[in-house]
Design an enzyme around this catalytic site. Structure first.
Site, PDB file in Angstrom:
ATOM      1  N   CYS A 141       0.818  -1.211   0.000  1.00  0.00           N
ATOM      2  CA  CYS A 141       0.000   0.000   0.000  1.00  0.00           C
ATOM      3  C   CYS A 141       0.856   1.269   0.000  1.00  0.00           C
ATOM      4  O   CYS A 141       0.647   2.181  -0.809  1.00  0.00           O
ATOM      5  CB  CYS A 141      -0.957   0.001   1.186  1.00  0.00           C
ATOM      6  SG  CYS A 141      -0.191  -0.473   2.752  1.00  0.00           S
ATOM      7  N   HIS A 220      -2.730   5.524   6.060  1.00  0.00           N
ATOM      8  CA  HIS A 220      -1.395   6.026   6.352  1.00  0.00           C
ATOM      9  C   HIS A 220      -1.346   7.465   5.835  1.00  0.00           C
ATOM     10  O   HIS A 220      -2.101   7.830   4.927  1.00  0.00           O
ATOM     11  CB  HIS A 220      -0.323   5.255   5.566  1.00  0.00           C
ATOM     12  CG  HIS A 220      -0.374   3.763   5.691  1.00  0.00           C
ATOM     13  ND1 HIS A 220      -0.106   3.093   6.855  1.00  0.00           N
ATOM     14  CD2 HIS A 220      -0.630   2.789   4.770  1.00  0.00           C
ATOM     15  CE1 HIS A 220      -0.183   1.782   6.650  1.00  0.00           C
ATOM     16  NE2 HIS A 220      -0.513   1.570   5.389  1.00  0.00           N
TER      17      HIS A 220
HETATM   18  P1  NAD Z   1      -5.346 -10.903   5.850  1.00  0.00           P
HETATM   19  O1  NAD Z   1      -4.772 -11.546   7.051  1.00  0.00           O
HETATM   20  O2  NAD Z   1      -6.441  -9.920   6.019  1.00  0.00           O
HETATM   21  O3  NAD Z   1      -5.859 -12.013   4.820  1.00  0.00           O
HETATM   22  C1  NAD Z   1      -5.096 -13.124   4.487  1.00  0.00           C
HETATM   23  C2  NAD Z   1      -6.024 -14.314   4.290  1.00  0.00           C
HETATM   24  O4  NAD Z   1      -5.263 -15.443   3.845  1.00  0.00           O
HETATM   25  C3  NAD Z   1      -6.729 -14.728   5.578  1.00  0.00           C
HETATM   26  O5  NAD Z   1      -8.102 -14.944   5.276  1.00  0.00           O
HETATM   27  C4  NAD Z   1      -6.034 -16.032   5.954  1.00  0.00           C
HETATM   28  O6  NAD Z   1      -6.880 -16.932   6.645  1.00  0.00           O
HETATM   29  C5  NAD Z   1      -5.683 -16.583   4.575  1.00  0.00           C
HETATM   30  N1  NAD Z   1      -4.608 -17.607   4.566  1.00  0.00           N
HETATM   31  C6  NAD Z   1      -3.800 -18.004   5.573  1.00  0.00           C
HETATM   32  N2  NAD Z   1      -2.960 -18.980   5.143  1.00  0.00           N
HETATM   33  C7  NAD Z   1      -3.249 -19.203   3.836  1.00  0.00           C
HETATM   34  C8  NAD Z   1      -2.741 -20.082   2.858  1.00  0.00           C
HETATM   35  N3  NAD Z   1      -1.749 -20.950   3.114  1.00  0.00           N
HETATM   36  N4  NAD Z   1      -3.275 -20.055   1.612  1.00  0.00           N
HETATM   37  C9  NAD Z   1      -4.263 -19.186   1.306  1.00  0.00           C
HETATM   38  N5  NAD Z   1      -4.793 -18.326   2.217  1.00  0.00           N
HETATM   39  C10 NAD Z   1      -4.294 -18.335   3.469  1.00  0.00           C
HETATM   40  O7  NAD Z   1      -4.103 -10.242   5.081  1.00  0.00           O
HETATM   41  P2  NAD Z   1      -4.139  -9.010   4.102  1.00  0.00           P
HETATM   42  O8  NAD Z   1      -4.057  -7.761   4.909  1.00  0.00           O
HETATM   43  O9  NAD Z   1      -5.255  -9.174   3.142  1.00  0.00           O
HETATM   44  O10 NAD Z   1      -2.724  -9.153   3.383  1.00  0.00           O
HETATM   45  C11 NAD Z   1      -2.536 -10.024   2.276  1.00  0.00           C
HETATM   46  C12 NAD Z   1      -1.307  -9.569   1.511  1.00  0.00           C
HETATM   47  O11 NAD Z   1      -1.534  -8.249   1.039  1.00  0.00           O
HETATM   48  C13 NAD Z   1      -0.013  -9.512   2.326  1.00  0.00           C
HETATM   49  O12 NAD Z   1       1.079  -9.766   1.475  1.00  0.00           O
HETATM   50  C14 NAD Z   1       0.026  -8.054   2.771  1.00  0.00           C
HETATM   51  O13 NAD Z   1       1.327  -7.626   3.087  1.00  0.00           O
HETATM   52  C15 NAD Z   1      -0.511  -7.384   1.526  1.00  0.00           C
HETATM   53  N6  NAD Z   1      -1.111  -6.057   1.750  1.00  0.00           N
HETATM   54  C16 NAD Z   1      -1.864  -5.806   2.840  1.00  0.00           C
HETATM   55  C17 NAD Z   1      -2.380  -4.536   3.021  1.00  0.00           C
HETATM   56  C18 NAD Z   1      -3.167  -4.183   4.241  1.00  0.00           C
HETATM   57  O14 NAD Z   1      -3.102  -3.044   4.680  1.00  0.00           O
HETATM   58  N7  NAD Z   1      -3.933  -5.064   4.822  1.00  0.00           N
HETATM   59  C19 NAD Z   1      -2.174  -3.545   2.070  1.00  0.00           C
HETATM   60  C20 NAD Z   1      -1.448  -3.859   0.909  1.00  0.00           C
HETATM   61  C21 NAD Z   1      -0.906  -5.121   0.765  1.00  0.00           C
END
Ligand code: NAD
Length: 340
Positions: A141, A220
């Site tokens: 992000c 942010h």
């Molecule tokens: P999250 O924890 O909200 O969601 C992740 C999901 O993946 C959960 O539902 C979890 O149960 C599931 N999961 C766990 N193990 C798994 C597996 N082996 N296979 C498939 N699914 C599985 O996380 P998020 O915030 O959505 O982040 C996901 C990615 O996006 C990360 O790389 C994070 O760094 C990136 N990201 C997050 C944000 C943010 O602010 N939340 C912003 C930009 C990028």
């Protein structure tokens, strides 16, 4: 051509990307994969998204919850052209083997290191670099926000040096297990990792970043100081460059937007999917040019800013649009993001 898409990992990012893909006429959302039953799994079923088991999860808890399961993620991968991995940080890299074995293309998120994929991606900055690629990483992000701004500035005025302080939200709104709920925590990794991450897209850009974490859950804020080699003519020219670029929203003083609370209230009133704010948010009175230096604030809704970028990354990888401008226009129209 209709590209068949899977989403593996249906949390904050995955559920939004799934909804965004479902809005595209050149893509079909074939299914989403989850590790456990939850309200999000329930909502996926309610939206008609076939639900698959991710990460070796057992099906019994889903059956006990009355949630129909279409198969395992391996079955889903046989039905698609590409998977968007939105699993937690570092899990995406492990999932990469599944995708290679299945012979499907993959998009990873910014929680993974850059070498997880052939290219790090931002639609405004390097759309063409993803053309024909088998693996792409949509940067985080904060890196997406900085890269969009860098795309605007570097294409017009050479930059000598950029310093940004990132005021980071402590947790996403649904994360009840993270903090702080009181305190301001400096990030003692100096400079922070965000600068080098921006350089995965802009290798020549002299950018250094620092970060502090604050007790807030929505957005942010970046405090930017850019020193140009050749500056814009005046502050208006600088402001207009942002205003004329897709995925920037500029608030004017009369709107009464003091900071992130009103930005997200605006987003709720506007009512796009998940009440998100997918644009970089700037303030007319939060941009100033002084000699060769520009100062500007921008706010980034961490949960949603990468969503349109994931859609554009799919379009680039499969060459579904002639260039970035066409893809961005389609994505933004279908998601309701106003064009400049
Ligand atoms: P999250 O924890 O909200 O969601 C992740 C999901 O993946 C959960 O539902 C979890 O149960 C599931 N999961 C766990 N193990 C798994 C597996 N082996 N296979 C498939 N699914 C599985 O996380 P998020 O915030 O959505 O982040 C996901 C990615 O996006 C990360 O790389 C994070 O760094 C990136 N990201 C997050 C944000 C943010 O602010 N939340 C912003 C930009 C990028």
């Amino acid at each position: 051509m209709t590209v068949r898409v899977a989403v593996n990992g249906y949390g904050t990012i995955g559920k939004r990307v799934a909804d965004a893909v479902a809005h595209q006429s050149d893509m079909k959302l074939v299914g989403v994969a989850k590790t456990r039953p939850s309200f999000e799994a329930h909502n996926a079923v309610a939206k008609g998204y076939p639900l698959y088991l991710a990460g070796g999860a057992p099906k019994e808890p889903f059956e006990a919850a009355g949630l129909p399961i279409a198969g395992r993620v391996e079955d889903l991968l046989r039905e698609v052209d590409i998977v968007v991995d939105a699993s937690p940080e570092k899990v995406g890299r492990e999932n990469g083997k599944l995708y290679r074995d299945a012979g499907v293309r993959a998009i990873f998120q910014g929680g993974e290191k850059a070498d997880v994929a052939e290219v790090s991606f931002n639609a405004l900055a390097n759309y063409a670099a993803a053309k024909g690629k088998k693996t792409v990483r949509v940067v985080s992000c904060n890196t997406t926000g900085l890269s969009r701004a860098a795309a605007v500035l570097t294409s017009r005025w050479p930059i000598e040096e950029w310093e940004a302080t990132i005021v980071r939200r402590a947790a996403d709104p649904a994360e009840s297990n993270r903090g702080p709920i009181n305190g301001i925590l400096p990030t003692f990794h100096l400079p922070s990792h965000h600068g080098p991450d921006v350089q995965t897209i802009f290798p020549q850009l002299e950018i250094a970043t620092t970060a502090v974490v604050v007790p807030t859950t929505l957005m942010h804020v970046h405090v930017n100081h850019v020193r140009f080699a050749t500056p814009p003519k005046d502050g208006t020219e600088l402001l207009e460059a942002f205003r004329r670029t897709p995925r920037f929203h500029i608030f004017t003083p009369w709107e009464g937007v003091d900071g992130t609370p009103q930005v997200m209230e605006f987003a709720r009133d506007r009512g796009l999917g998940h009440q998100d704010m997918m644009e970089n948010v700037l303030w007319e009175n939060g941009i100033r040019l002084s000699g060769r230096s520009a100062y500007f604030f921008q706010a980034i809704h961490q949960e949603s800013i990468v969503v349109p970028e994931n859609v554009d990354a799919i379009r680039a990888m499969f060459d579904l649009a002639p260039d970035a401008a066409h893809s961005i226009a389609i994505t933004d129209r279908t998601l309701g993001i106003p064009s400049p």
